[in-house]
Design a protein around this motif. Structure first.
Motif, PDB file in Angstrom:
ATOM      1  N   UNK A 137      90.642 -78.297 -33.741  1.00 55.51           N
ATOM      2  CA  UNK A 137      91.399 -79.400 -34.340  1.00 55.51           C
ATOM      3  C   UNK A 137      90.686 -80.729 -34.133  1.00 55.51           C
ATOM      4  N   UNK A 138      90.100 -80.911 -32.959  1.00 58.59           N
ATOM      5  CA  UNK A 138      89.371 -82.154 -32.682  1.00 58.59           C
ATOM      6  C   UNK A 138      88.122 -82.251 -33.561  1.00 58.59           C
ATOM      7  N   UNK A 139      87.437 -81.115 -33.768  1.00 58.04           N
ATOM      8  CA  UNK A 139      86.276 -81.107 -34.665  1.00 58.04           C
ATOM      9  C   UNK A 139      86.727 -81.363 -36.112  1.00 58.04           C
ATOM     10  N   UNK A 140      87.872 -80.801 -36.487  1.00 59.01           N
ATOM     11  CA  UNK A 140      88.427 -81.041 -37.823  1.00 59.01           C
ATOM     12  C   UNK A 140      88.672 -82.536 -38.050  1.00 59.01           C
ATOM     13  N   UNK A 141      89.211 -83.212 -37.051  1.00 57.27           N
ATOM     14  CA  UNK A 141      89.448 -84.654 -37.152  1.00 57.27           C
ATOM     15  C   UNK A 141      88.133 -85.390 -37.353  1.00 57.27           C
ATOM     16  N   UNK A 142      87.098 -84.993 -36.580  1.00 56.49           N
ATOM     17  CA  UNK A 142      85.785 -85.613 -36.748  1.00 56.49           C
ATOM     18  C   UNK A 142      85.257 -85.373 -38.163  1.00 56.49           C
ATOM     19  N   UNK A 143      85.532 -84.191 -38.704  1.00 56.36           N
ATOM     20  CA  UNK A 143      85.070 -83.867 -40.050  1.00 56.36           C
ATOM     21  C   UNK A 143      85.767 -84.689 -41.123  1.00 56.36           C
ATOM     22  N   UNK A 144      87.062 -84.892 -40.969  1.00 54.50           N
ATOM     23  CA  UNK A 144      87.809 -85.700 -41.939  1.00 54.50           C
ATOM     24  C   UNK A 144      87.281 -87.136 -41.957  1.00 54.50           C
ATOM     25  N   UNK A 145      87.052 -87.700 -40.766  1.00 53.94           N
ATOM     26  CA  UNK A 145      86.517 -89.065 -40.681  1.00 53.94           C
ATOM     27  C   UNK A 145      85.103 -89.109 -41.272  1.00 53.94           C
ATOM     28  N   UNK A 146      84.303 -88.068 -40.958  1.00 53.41           N
ATOM     29  CA  UNK A 146      82.936 -87.989 -41.502  1.00 53.41           C
ATOM     30  C   UNK A 146      82.960 -87.974 -43.021  1.00 53.41           C
ATOM     31  N   UNK A 147      83.839 -87.143 -43.596  1.00 53.16           N
ATOM     32  CA  UNK A 147      83.929 -87.047 -45.053  1.00 53.16           C
ATOM     33  C   UNK A 147      84.272 -88.401 -45.669  1.00 53.16           C
ATOM     34  N   UNK A 148      85.174 -89.137 -45.021  1.00 54.03           N
ATOM     35  CA  UNK A 148      85.567 -90.450 -45.544  1.00 54.03           C
ATOM     36  C   UNK A 148      84.396 -91.428 -45.493  1.00 54.03           C
ATOM     37  N   UNK A 149      83.686 -91.450 -44.379  1.00 53.73           N
ATOM     38  CA  UNK A 149      82.582 -92.410 -44.224  1.00 53.73           C
ATOM     39  C   UNK A 149      81.394 -92.033 -45.115  1.00 53.73           C
ATOM     40  N   UNK A 198      70.451 -93.307 -41.163  1.00 56.78           N
ATOM     41  CA  UNK A 198      70.243 -92.667 -39.865  1.00 56.78           C
ATOM     42  C   UNK A 198      71.528 -92.697 -39.048  1.00 56.78           C
ATOM     43  N   UNK A 199      72.202 -93.835 -39.056  1.00 56.01           N
ATOM     44  CA  UNK A 199      73.473 -93.960 -38.330  1.00 56.01           C
ATOM     45  C   UNK A 199      74.488 -92.954 -38.870  1.00 56.01           C
ATOM     46  N   UNK A 200      74.562 -92.843 -40.197  1.00 53.96           N
ATOM     47  CA  UNK A 200      75.510 -91.903 -40.808  1.00 53.96           C
ATOM     48  C   UNK A 200      75.135 -90.450 -40.493  1.00 53.96           C
ATOM     49  N   UNK A 201      73.849 -90.176 -40.355  1.00 54.61           N
ATOM     50  CA  UNK A 201      73.411 -88.813 -40.039  1.00 54.61           C
ATOM     51  C   UNK A 201      73.855 -88.395 -38.637  1.00 54.61           C
ATOM     52  N   UNK A 202      73.805 -89.326 -37.699  1.00 49.31           N
ATOM     53  CA  UNK A 202      74.224 -89.036 -36.328  1.00 49.31           C
ATOM     54  C   UNK A 202      75.744 -89.159 -36.141  1.00 49.31           C
ATOM     55  N   UNK A 203      76.389 -89.784 -37.109  1.00 50.26           N
ATOM     56  CA  UNK A 203      77.812 -90.104 -36.981  1.00 50.26           C
ATOM     57  C   UNK A 203      78.701 -88.905 -36.652  1.00 50.26           C
ATOM     58  N   UNK A 250      81.665 -90.705 -47.920  1.00 51.90           N
ATOM     59  CA  UNK A 250      82.154 -90.826 -49.308  1.00 51.90           C
ATOM     60  C   UNK A 250      82.194 -89.491 -50.041  1.00 51.90           C
ATOM     61  N   UNK A 251      82.607 -88.436 -49.330  1.00 48.32           N
ATOM     62  CA  UNK A 251      82.835 -87.148 -49.985  1.00 48.32           C
ATOM     63  C   UNK A 251      84.269 -87.139 -50.492  1.00 48.32           C
ATOM     64  N   UNK A 252      84.463 -86.788 -51.757  1.00 45.25           N
ATOM     65  CA  UNK A 252      85.807 -86.797 -52.334  1.00 45.25           C
ATOM     66  C   UNK A 252      86.706 -85.787 -51.634  1.00 45.25           C
ATOM     67  N   UNK A 295      73.153 -85.095 -48.122  1.00 48.71           N
ATOM     68  CA  UNK A 295      71.749 -85.352 -47.815  1.00 48.71           C
ATOM     69  C   UNK A 295      71.508 -85.917 -46.436  1.00 48.71           C
ATOM     70  N   UNK A 296      72.564 -86.093 -45.648  1.00 50.83           N
ATOM     71  CA  UNK A 296      72.389 -86.722 -44.330  1.00 50.83           C
ATOM     72  C   UNK A 296      71.853 -85.762 -43.282  1.00 50.83           C
ATOM     73  N   UNK A 297      71.966 -84.453 -43.528  1.00 47.04           N
ATOM     74  CA  UNK A 297      71.361 -83.541 -42.557  1.00 47.04           C
ATOM     75  C   UNK A 297      69.844 -83.610 -42.635  1.00 47.04           C
ATOM     76  N   UNK A 298      69.298 -83.839 -43.825  1.00 45.19           N
ATOM     77  CA  UNK A 298      67.854 -84.031 -43.956  1.00 45.19           C
ATOM     78  C   UNK A 298      67.401 -85.268 -43.192  1.00 45.19           C
TER      79      UNK A 298
END
Length: 538
Positions: A360-372, A297-302, A374-376, A96-99
């Motif tokens: 690979x750098x975008x993948x790293x950003x995605x892994x950190x995003x998923x953790x923050x 909002x912070x998480x949406x821009x994260x 709280x995506x399983x 829901x953070x893209x909304x």
């Protein structure tokens, strides 16, 4: 061993006419026949193989091997970036953070014409600066659809916006490559490109508001568009000439966004007539958007902040050196191609950067995003696999187009076309941007076009008495305008805007803008080669 022959049919003109058949086939099948892009790409590849083998005498094994190398490059790094960029988007949609991000952009301005400038021109330029390849078009198109743009309009806006920053994209890679292949000083090349592409930055924002809302868009929002373009162009000029080409687009994108936000007119409510005619475009259709917490909002821009931070860290010399160690460089099996100059071509070797690559750098950003967010772990993997499934036809298209490009390059077809254009003599100053445009239209990359034609431009300049650094720079500046008609970029835009099989429709919409801007760039370079505009050069 296969030695490239620039004139395999005896005549340079006839050889060039045959050499252009593969790309012409793809463009006609897309724009006229309206064939699905992956089918057009595969037929174009077949034509390239036939021309390479039958007309140029390239051994069948080497031609097929070259096609496989192009397909591999299409997968890595190009689709590797696109898959992971869209995967991050899917993660933010899931939570829901893209909304939240969409509503945040809406609070800056509820005017879709201003949103096009903020998202496609400024934010897209920042993505071009950091990642390059297809990431800016993919992310911008997705975001424009999310704020309410019609998918076709979102795709066209994203493609046209991805012009002014391209020459200094991916941390200056195109101009750095140009300097390497031509032997010209990087600062000389960067300075001249930085006196050509900023002129595009003055025009493109105005075109974007026209694309979004026609004459009324220009009448109502010409000032924000012009202010944004001037701020972008000025900083790009200053950074490329006096600071660093690697930082030109980052500074320009941030300056353009800051100028827009600072302008009071940006925050004016969108007129009701615009709201109705846009058919729901822009966040203005929302009666009362919910208030989002600061944390949300912070998480949406994260995710995008993480991409900026990670890419910025990755270009620091110590970290870049460390990441570069995980690169596998090897001789591509089955290839032994010698250029017309008697030296082995660079395409004989293949570089596979596992860590120091945008995907690979975008993948790293995605892994950190998923953790923050709280995506399983299972949900994260599920979204990644769903992204690959969604992109399956785009992957086929891009690998087919890159396979075509590699066959054209390795067989000598591209060199024939370049040599034919370079033989224009006194008219070369006008045509040199066309050569760059063609190179990017084939490969989808300004870096590749510079690698293909940069040295050729210098050789032709020396023969005609024109300035070598001017024509080399024109190759890159003209090349940026071929990006929007490149089949691989059209496919990326279609995927991002959820327009399966609509590449031909997009091509018909963006081709006039591409050719019109190319004519402007040709006139600029022609003027710079004469006393009329020579004062612009360093």
């Amino acid at each position: 061993m296969f030695v490239q022959d620039v004139t395999p049919l005896g005549s340079l003109g006839l050889s060039a006419l045959v050499a252009v058949l593969p790309l012409a086939t793809v463009l006609v099948l897309l724009g006229v026949v309206r064939m699905k892009a992956h089918h057009a790409a595969l037929i174009g590849l077949l034509v390239a193989l036939v021309v390479g083998i039958a007309a140029y005498g390239m051994p069948v094994v080497q031609a097929v091997s070259g096609a496989l190398q192009g397909a591999a490059f299409g997968l890595w790094p190009i689709m590797w970036i696109v898959v992971n960029a869209l995967w991050i988007y899917r993660l933010t949609v899931r939570t829901g953070h893209f909304d939240v991000l969409r509503r945040s952009f809406g609070r800056i301005s509820d005017d879709p014409r201003i949103q096009a400038l903020i998202i496609a021109f400024c934010f897209g330029a920042l993505m071009e600066a950091l990642a390059g390849f297809g990431a800016p078009v993919a992310i911008s198109a997705v975001m424009l659809v999310a704020v309410g743009f019609h998918p076709v309009k979102a795709a066209v806006v994203a493609l046209v916006a991805n012009t002014a920053p391209v020459a200094f994209g991916a941390m200056g890679t195109p101009v750095v490559t140009l300097a390497q292949v031509t032997g010209l000083p990087l600062q000389d090349v960067s300075s001249i490109v930085g006196r050509q592409t900023p002129l595009l930055a003055l025009v493109v924002p105005l075109l974007l508001v026209i694309i979004v809302d026609g004459k009324r868009g220009l009448k109502d929002t010409w000032l924000p568009a012009l202010v944004c373009g001037v701020a972008f162009g000025l900083v790009q000029f200053l950074a490329s000439n006096f600071v660093s080409p690697q930082l030109a687009d980052i500074g320009a994108a941030l300056a353009g966004a800051a100028a827009l936000v600072a302008l009071p007119q940006t925050r004016r409510p969108v007129p009701e007539a615009v709201r109705i005619s846009m058919g729901g475009g822009g966040t203005a259709t929302e009666e009362a958007p919910p208030e989002d917490s600061r944390d949300d909002v912070v998480k949406a821009y994260l995710p995008y902040a993480l991409i900026i931070v990670i890419f910025s860290l990755a270009v620091l010399p110590p970290i870049k050196k460390l990441l570069d160690k995980a690169t596998w460089k090897f001789h591509w099996p089955g290839l032994n191609v010698i250029g017309p100059n008697g030296k082995p071509v660079s395409g004989n070797t293949f570089s596979l950067p596992f860590l120091n690559t945008g995907g690979t750098l975008v993948l790293l950003a995605g892994v950190i995003t998923a953790a923050i967010l709280a995506v399983s772990a299972s949900g994260t993997v599920q979204e990644w696999l769903a992204t690959v499934k969604e992109l399956r036809f785009a992957i086929l298209t891009v690998t087919g187009v890159l396979a075509l490009a590699y066959v054209m390059n390795l067989s000598g077809q591209t060199t024939t076309i370049g040599t034919f254009i370079a033989a224009a003599g006194a008219g070369l100053a006008f045509l040199s941007p066309v050569l760059g445009w063609f190179g990017v239209a084939v490969s989808g990359s300004d870096t590749s076009a510079n690698a293909l034609f940069g040295a050729l431009q210098v050789t032709a300049a020396n023969k005609t008495g024109l300035a070598a650094d001017l024509l080399a720079a024109a190759n890159s500046s003209g090349g940026v305008l071929g990006k929007m008609v490149s089949p691989q970029n059209l496919t990326i835009a279609c995927v991002a805007a959820n327009l399966p099989g609509e590449e031909g429709k997009l091509l018909r919409k963006v081709l006039p803008w591409s050719l019109g801007l190319l004519l402007v760039m040709c006139l600029i370079v022609l003027g710079q080669s004469t006393p009329v505009l020579s004062w612009m050069l360093p």
